[in-house]
Design an enzyme around this catalytic site. Sequence first.
Site, short mmCIF file in Angstrom:
data_model
loop_
_atom_site.label_atom_id
_atom_site.label_comp_id
_atom_site.label_asym_id
_atom_site.label_seq_id
_atom_site.Cartn_x
_atom_site.Cartn_y
_atom_site.Cartn_z
CG LEU A 129 5.18 4.92 1.77
CD1 LEU A 129 5.72 3.68 1.09
CD2 LEU A 129 6.23 5.51 2.71
CB SER A 130 1.02 8.72 -2.20
OG SER A 130 -0.12 9.02 -1.43
N PRO A 143 0.81 -1.22 0.00
CG PRO A 143 -0.92 -1.60 1.53
CD PRO A 143 0.39 -2.16 1.06
CB CYS A 144 1.30 3.83 -2.48
SG CYS A 144 -0.29 4.31 -3.22
CD GLN A 145 -3.55 3.15 0.48
OE1 GLN A 145 -2.50 2.56 0.64
NE2 GLN A 145 -4.66 2.54 0.10
#
Length: 389
Positions: free
Chosen positions: A72-73, A68-70
């Site tokens: 880190l974005s 999951p990138c949430q």
Amino acid sequence: MKVVSLFSGIGGIELGLHQSGHTTEIFCEVDPLAKAVLSKNFPGVKIEDDINEIRELPSCDLVAAGFPCQDLSQAGGKEGIDGSRSGLVKKLFELIEKKEHANRPPWILIENVPYMLRLNRGKAMSYLTSVLSELGYTWAYRTVDARCFGLPQRRHRVILLASLFEDPKDVIFSQDHSEPDLDGKPSVVDHSNYYGFYWTEGLRGVGWAREAVPPIKCGSSVGIASPPAVWSPYEDIVGTINIRDAERLQGFPEDWTNITTETGKDIKEGARWRLVGNAVSVRVSKWIGENLSQPKGSISDFEGELVTKTWPSAAWGYGDKKYKVPVSKWVANTEQIAISEFLNHPLKPLSARALNGFLGRAARCTNVNYSDEFINSLERCKDRQLQKV
């Protein structure tokens, strides 16, 4: 290679690996809609629900983890690698650590957003590479723009490949091409081109792309779709792309996410945008799969400048060594398909409200110089929409 897929999403990594001759033994995905997409498109492959429930990593040749990138974005909460969602990647390393060295997966493929190289001074990448080194892996990563494969969507992602016994540089750094200047600026337009942009932005940036669209996003946290818009100066029209074209821009066949939910209802379009926006580009993973099957060798040993304070767009390392790699984001140079030629479905005209909101933000913008032709065309589009009311 036999692949174990964690954080599978809708199978972007796995579809590309399948297209290059590899097979997925098991998926792990907690999202019910994403699981339904996997069941539809990969019939017969087992799907685990939650990585926290996996007690032992199945035997395989490669573990794929587009975690999951949430956190880190740039658009997310920016909690970083310790966030509740992006931090789930730590479970992957716990499962690997349980295995004897010789029984650990020979290859690990990790994908995420480039912002993690900068967020908290690159803490996420520092964590990933240090743990991989502690587990005995040599690693290499590279920021790749999926547009280099010809599809008209600008999309940068970090591809991190680690190997227990072989050299990942032979896969990741086997090709390099100069990056063309494709997009231009909003201040200069050509009547013969289509232009993609974010209609939900405009105040600080717009994601301007000539004959392409900016990165497809997953929409809002409440499932409201925010597809990119496309403007045609010649036709004097502006509208959002169709979800089926968005699937194709990610390398999937049309209607990949067109499923029936557990309640027997058709999936909502906003949910499809979320799934597609979170997906890994199929063309990127196909390139990786092809290079895994037939490694071409690294174009250099890249044992020059060491990584020090900041993480570059590409690097490799082992043990306590970390080397910068001076390569571009273009791993291929496939002929570009213009978005005007790519779209199979008509644009959905932006509403007067949407256009009014964008135009208001653009008028207050101080760091983007929009051409008068662009602004005037959008004003005319807004007036035509108001006349329909």
